[in-house]
Enzyme design. Structure first.
Site, PDB file in Angstrom:
ATOM      1  N   ASP A  83       0.890  -1.177  -0.233  1.00 58.88           N
ATOM      2  CA  ASP A  83       0.132   0.019   0.073  1.00 58.88           C
ATOM      3  C   ASP A  83       0.894   1.305   0.020  1.00 58.88           C
ATOM      4  OD1 ASP A  83      -2.201   1.436   0.066  1.00 58.88           O
ATOM      5  OD2 ASP A  83      -3.064   1.212   1.936  1.00 58.88           O
ATOM      6  N   ASP A 118      -3.563   7.451  -3.240  1.00 61.95           N
ATOM      7  CA  ASP A 118      -4.964   8.363  -3.716  1.00 61.95           C
ATOM      8  C   ASP A 118      -5.135   9.287  -2.271  1.00 61.95           C
ATOM      9  OD1 ASP A 118      -5.388   5.933  -2.239  1.00 61.95           O
ATOM     10  OD2 ASP A 118      -7.558   6.027  -2.422  1.00 61.95           O
ATOM     11  N   CYS A 273     -15.052 -23.860  18.570  1.00 64.73           N
ATOM     12  CA  CYS A 273     -14.236 -23.880  17.270  1.00 64.73           C
ATOM     13  C   CYS A 273     -13.489 -24.879  17.026  1.00 64.73           C
ATOM     14  CB  CYS A 273     -13.537 -22.493  16.982  1.00 64.73           C
ATOM     15  SG  CYS A 273     -12.686 -21.873  18.130  1.00 64.73           S
ATOM     16  N   CYS A 278      -8.594 -23.709  19.808  1.00 62.92           N
ATOM     17  CA  CYS A 278      -9.826 -24.209  20.373  1.00 62.92           C
ATOM     18  C   CYS A 278      -9.460 -25.370  21.119  1.00 62.92           C
ATOM     19  CB  CYS A 278     -10.773 -24.131  19.439  1.00 62.92           C
ATOM     20  SG  CYS A 278     -10.950 -22.724  18.320  1.00 62.92           S
TER      21      CYS A 278
END
EC number: 2.4.2.48
Length: 495
Positions: A83, A118, A273, A278
């Protein structure tokens, strides 16, 4: 650069994005790696994702603009995206680097995918200020476009700005689309994501998608939660980046596929999970050193994000992405609200949604969202001009599918032959003419409830007939000769 589309559903795609360092299967997420401090080793990230993104502006500041081999710095051998520092502009107002220089710097440090610098802004930006920033972003994009052939085969992303101003989004998207960028991106969604304004964010994506090149890859900055990923993909987003995996971990926030848990709120002995994390007792997690716990939770969050993307890809291949959105939408009111409102964009979604899939599956329709799906609208538009072979219609509600294999239909045809046009009343599609009853998915679905739009279409379609015979269907019409049948044999009294 080549972007190859493998499968489609709604506006979502499974595809392959070819870069100079390898192929990315989309939808794909780029975990954010901070070049100043790597809290999770690259080898751990690579277990779950074959691509990362880092901040070229941070690297530029650290090296004083001197080019380094960024992959060597980060111990990363696969696809790397950079970026340009736009997020720092959003957070702090400015960065001390020239837009052209930072784009060239990304190529010099070995980035596979770079982003132009930008001018982003959040959704509360006043219109006049937003307009100026959009115009400046377009000017910068035009300068960047002139350099595309001199960036060492680096793919370049053109961000599209506009905030919530739909006219600015459309203008920005159309102008950026003309400039030859390899990838387009939806800019400045971070604030909307932080405030769970998923409905507004998804509307922004729709307007961008409607105004860019149809087959171009689309990136969504800063989106890294399992709740928003399937909706964004369904609207045409192919690429994501996010630091959520590590940011959540620092605060002891644990991602699940449908929500986020804080460690302090977990009441069970183990997390609900199946990742490595988990299998550890919650008590042990709470007592371990904070830095060690951050790494474990961060890895877990990466695993959950990977699971989510795999589910989305499988759904696209199956053609059941909408059914998956139905499940996910119940996790947050703004997602549910958006799903119900998608009917406003039916033409755009229908344009992208494939009519069939290599392996077709029966579809599930629900009363509150059926009208938003593309399939009923496609059926209504196609049958609107269909030839009606008789001025007598027989409308039946047949339970067996496909409809034209039901015993009611076969018996009825033995009685009337071609002297009447048989239509099946369907709670989602309205009326299904006998000659198209086997076309997918008219008979390949299960429905709960009845769509008001389907009933409205039925009334409109029946205006094509002079006499309407109804069997087990309630469609009262004042302006037509409507005759309810007590049995199928009664049809012979009227034909």
């Amino acid at each position: 650069m080549s972007f190859e589309i493998i499968a489609k559903d709604l506006a979502g795609r499974v595809g392959k994005l070819y870069t100079k360092s390898g192929v990315i299967e989309t939808p794909a997420l780029f975990p954010v790696v901070d070049p100043r401090k790597q809290e999770l080793p690259s080898a751990v990230i690579e277990r779950y994702f074959g691509q990362i993104i880092t901040n070229a502006y941070f690297v530029y500041r650290l090296t004083g603009g001197r080019a380094v081999d960024i992959k060597k710095v980060l111990s990363w051998n696969a696809v790397l995206m950079t970026d340009s520092g736009a997020y720092q502009i959003l957070r702090y107002g400015s960065v001390e680097v020239d837009p052209d220089e930072i784009l060239q710097f990304q190529a010099r440090i070995g980035s596979d995918i770079g982003v132009i610098l930008d001018l982003p802004f959040d959704y509360e930006e006043p219109y006049e200020s937003a307009l100026l920033k959009v115009e400046e972003t377009i000017r910068r994009a035009k300068r960047a476009s002139a350099m595309l052939d001199k960036l060492e085969d680096m793919l370049v992303v053109g961000p599209i700005q506009g905030g919530l101003y739909l006219d600015l989004l459309a203008t920005s998207a159309r102008e950026i689309s003309k400039l030859g960028f390899h990838i387009f991106a939806v800019g400045s969604p971070t604030t909307l994501l932080e405030e769970y304004r998923f409905d507004l964010l998804l509307e922004v994506i729709l307007h961008v998608k409607a105004n860019i090149l149809r087959e171009a890859p689309l990136h969504l900055f800063g989106a890294g939660h399992p709740l928003v990923l399937p909706f964004a993909v369904a609207l045409g987003v192919d690429l994501f980046d996010s630091a959520s995996y590590i940011l959540y971990a620092r605060d002891d926030r644990i991602m699940l596929r449908d929500r986020t848990l804080r460690l302090e709120d977990v009441k069970t002995d183990y997390l609900p999970c199946s990742t490595k994390l988990c299998h550890k007792p919650v008590k042990e997690l709470r007592e371990m050193p904070h830095e060690e716990r951050i790494q474990l939770i961060a890895e877990h969050n990466l695993a959950i994000l990977r699971e989510e993307l795999l589910e989305i890809k499988q759904r696209i291949h199956e053609g059941t992405l909408w059914e998956y959105l139905e499940i996910k939408a119940r996790a947050h009111p703004t997602l549910y609200r958006f799903l119900r409102s998608l009917g406003r964009y039916k033409r755009l979604i229908e344009e992208y949604d494939p009519e069939t899939h290599p392996e077709t599956h029966g579809l599930f329709f629900y009363q509150d969202t059926a009208e938003s799906r593309p399939e009923p609208h496609r059926h209504w538009s196609r049958t609107a001009n269909l030839y009606t072979p008789s001025k007598v219609a027989i409308v039946i509600r047949a339970g067996e599918k496909p409809y034209n294999k039901s015993w009611e239909y076969r018996y009825l045809k033995s009685l009337v032959g071609d002297r009447a046009h048989v239509l099946f009343y369907d709670p989602v599609f309205g009326l299904v003419p006998e000659e198209v009853a086997e076309i997918y998915p008219l008979s390949q679905n299960e429905a709960e409830g009845e769509s008001e739009a389907a009933r409205a279409f039925a009334y409109e379609w029946l205006n094509n007939y002079d006499v309407i015979l109804l069997y087990r269907v309630d469609l009262p019409m004042l302006s037509k000769k409507v005759i309810p049948l007590r049995s199928l044999d009664d049809v012979l009294h009227y034909i």
